[in-house]
Design a protein around this motif. Structure first.
Motif, PDB file in Angstrom:
ATOM      1  N   LEU A  61       0.956  -1.207  -0.087  1.00 47.48           N
ATOM      2  CA  LEU A  61       0.069  -0.051   0.156  1.00 47.48           C
ATOM      3  C   LEU A  61       0.745   1.310   0.074  1.00 47.48           C
ATOM      4  CD1 LEU A  61      -2.713  -0.989   2.896  1.00 47.48           C
ATOM      5  CD2 LEU A  61      -2.786  -1.300   0.196  1.00 47.48           C
ATOM      6  N   SER A  62       0.261   2.358  -0.305  1.00 49.07           N
ATOM      7  CA  SER A  62       0.919   3.722   0.009  1.00 49.07           C
ATOM      8  C   SER A  62       1.205   4.024   1.504  1.00 49.07           C
ATOM      9  CB  SER A  62       0.349   4.715  -0.900  1.00 49.07           C
ATOM     10  OG  SER A  62      -1.288   5.109  -0.029  1.00 49.07           O
ATOM     11  N   THR A  63       2.210   4.888   1.441  1.00 50.90           N
ATOM     12  CA  THR A  63       2.512   5.295   2.965  1.00 50.90           C
ATOM     13  C   THR A  63       1.183   5.817   3.523  1.00 50.90           C
ATOM     14  OG1 THR A  63       4.712   5.449   2.506  1.00 50.90           O
ATOM     15  CG2 THR A  63       3.969   6.831   4.311  1.00 50.90           C
ATOM     16  N   GLU A  64       0.508   6.823   2.533  1.00 51.19           N
ATOM     17  CA  GLU A  64      -0.616   7.576   3.023  1.00 51.19           C
ATOM     18  C   GLU A  64      -1.832   6.641   3.544  1.00 51.19           C
ATOM     19  OE1 GLU A  64       2.193   9.842   0.850  1.00 51.19           O
ATOM     20  OE2 GLU A  64       1.252   8.091   0.012  1.00 51.19           O
ATOM     21  N   LYS A  65      -1.949   5.450   2.662  1.00 54.31           N
ATOM     22  CA  LYS A  65      -2.891   4.842   3.100  1.00 54.31           C
ATOM     23  C   LYS A  65      -3.017   3.997   4.294  1.00 54.31           C
ATOM     24  CE  LYS A  65      -6.582   2.165   2.292  1.00 54.31           C
ATOM     25  NZ  LYS A  65      -6.629   0.973   1.139  1.00 54.31           N
ATOM     26  N   ILE A  66      -1.622   3.665   4.611  1.00 54.91           N
ATOM     27  CA  ILE A  66      -1.224   3.087   5.892  1.00 54.91           C
ATOM     28  C   ILE A  66      -1.564   4.078   7.084  1.00 54.91           C
ATOM     29  CG2 ILE A  66       0.648   2.078   7.468  1.00 54.91           C
ATOM     30  CD1 ILE A  66      -0.046  -0.092   5.495  1.00 54.91           C
ATOM     31  N   ASN A  67      -1.117   5.233   6.843  1.00 54.91           N
ATOM     32  CA  ASN A  67      -1.403   6.205   7.965  1.00 54.91           C
ATOM     33  C   ASN A  67      -2.523   6.449   8.091  1.00 54.91           C
ATOM     34  OD1 ASN A  67       1.497   7.046   8.615  1.00 54.91           O
ATOM     35  ND2 ASN A  67       1.561   8.291   7.074  1.00 54.91           N
ATOM     36  N   ALA A  68      -3.366   6.514   6.945  1.00 52.80           N
ATOM     37  CA  ALA A  68      -4.968   6.971   7.053  1.00 52.80           C
ATOM     38  C   ALA A  68      -5.728   5.669   8.005  1.00 52.80           C
ATOM     39  CB  ALA A  68      -5.536   6.950   5.729  1.00 52.80           C
TER      40      ALA A  68
END
Length: 373
Positions: A52-59
């Motif tokens: 996944l993208s880093t942003e997706k994990i953070n979200a």
């Protein structure tokens, strides 16, 4: 259609052995490229495409903490299923996390165990549900500052696992599936260095030490031992000297573990010899009692009984599996519908003989068996 061997299975198993969290690399002294693994959770596809993208994990982890009240109200609420997934039913729940007098989270292996417990259900549940389960566990037992610390660690841990998935994909793409051969020790070391870099990118040093410290010591020792064995410029005496120096610098716990493993291996060899010579069950039990303390002997006896029960069950399953695969081979059916029917029959057969956790083990064993054909 019969079961097809997966040409990348060897590489995938090898990679998981050194890369996945909590996994330990074992290189046998006699063969620098010999590897065995213990499975551990990773990020595998369910509905999303990994990595996944880093942003997706953070979200996934931080939406409730970083979003405004209006944004949180507009987002769908993730409902946790009442029951745990089937592979976790009956399992012992993770231990309560530790907090010091100042309310700060004590960083230890319990945190990783909690994360891994729920992440092991990847494939049965989507990552967002698993993350919600983990956060529910954290919020039910922690308050700030420990709660914020735990969520930060969870975010970094997921980012690390996600990076491992990317490394895995990279190495699988670079390998010719028709010409894998033996995976070189240099490749093992290269992959491990990339994994270590990923840890340092997403986790603090104290978290890395708590989660991976002992496993890293073991891997360092075994890799050094493998490199000594592989060094053709050293004669036998020089290799023995190098191994003695390695042992002198090794942690005491590791050497004790090695001694215990050697003692157990010797016992098993002698036990097998007695069996082949026709020793009675009473004689075998006497040998076990003489070789270990009463407590250890009792545990070994229980373990042997469980192994025998497992082997009987596995042998019966194998007989039924052979019937299914042989029928497909005899009929020479290679169309998709026949393949789907065969896989359905195999899935149903596994459910008859094994628990959900055992099915994972048998599926891996079946894959290894077909690769060896």
């Amino acid at each position: 259609m019969s079961l097809k061997p997966n040409a990348l299975l060897v590489v995938t198993v090898l990679f998981c052995g050194i890369a996945i969290v909590g996994g330990t690399l074992f290189l046998s002294e006699g063969d620098a490229n010999s590897i065995a693994i213990e499975p551990a959770p990773t990020l595998e596809p369910h509905q999303d495409i990994y990595p996944l993208s880093t942003e997706k994990i953070n979200a996934l982890v931080n939406v409730t903490r970083e979003s405004s009240a209006q944004e949180r109200d507009s987002q769908p609420v993730q409902v946790i299923p009442l029951l745990l997934p089937s592979s976790l039913l009956g399992s012992t729940l993770p231990l309560t996390l530790d907090v010091n007098e100042s309310g700060e989270l004590i960083i230890n292996k319990k945190i990783q165990h909690l994360f891994d417990f729920y992440l092991s259900a990847m494939g049965e549940e989507s990552l967002d549900i698993i993350v919600t389960r983990i956060k529910h566990s954290l919020t039910s037992q922690l308050v700030d500052p420990a709660l914020t610390q735990s969520v930060d660690i969870l975010t970094g841990y997921l980012q690390y696992l996600n990076e491992v998935s990317a490394i895995k994909q990279q190495f699988e793409q670079d390998i010719d599936p028709e010409n894998i051969g033996e995976y070189a020790l240099e490749n093992v070391i290269q992959v491990r260095e990339m994994v270590l870099d990923a840890r340092a990118s997403y986790l603090d040093s104290n978290v890395i030490d708590a989660f991976f410290g002992q496993a890293d010591e073991y891997e360092d020792y075994m890799l050094s031992l493998a490199m000594i064995n592989k060094n053709n410029e050293l004669d036998t005496a020089e290799k023995q000297s190098a191994k003695a120096e390695l042992d002198a610098a090794a942690p005491a716990w590791l050497l004790a573990q090695q001694r215990n493993a050697n003692q157990l291996n010797t016992y098993r060899d002698q036990y097998k010899t007695l069996q082949e010579q026709g020793a009675s069950q009473t004689e075998l039990q006497d040998f076990t009692q003489q070789s270990f303390s009463p407590e250890v002997a009792d545990r070994l006896a229980t373990l042997d009984e469980k192994r025998q029960q497992w082997q009987v069950k596995l042998d019966e399953y194998r007989e039924q599996l052979a019937v299914i695969t042989a029928r497909a081979t005899y009929n020479n059916n290679d169309n998709d519908s026949d393949s789907e029917q065969q896989q359905l029959e195999i899935t149903q057969l596994r459910k008859v003989y094994f628990t959900p956790q055992e099915i994972k083990r048998v599926s891996a064993l079946d894959g290894i068996t077909t690769t060896a054909l």
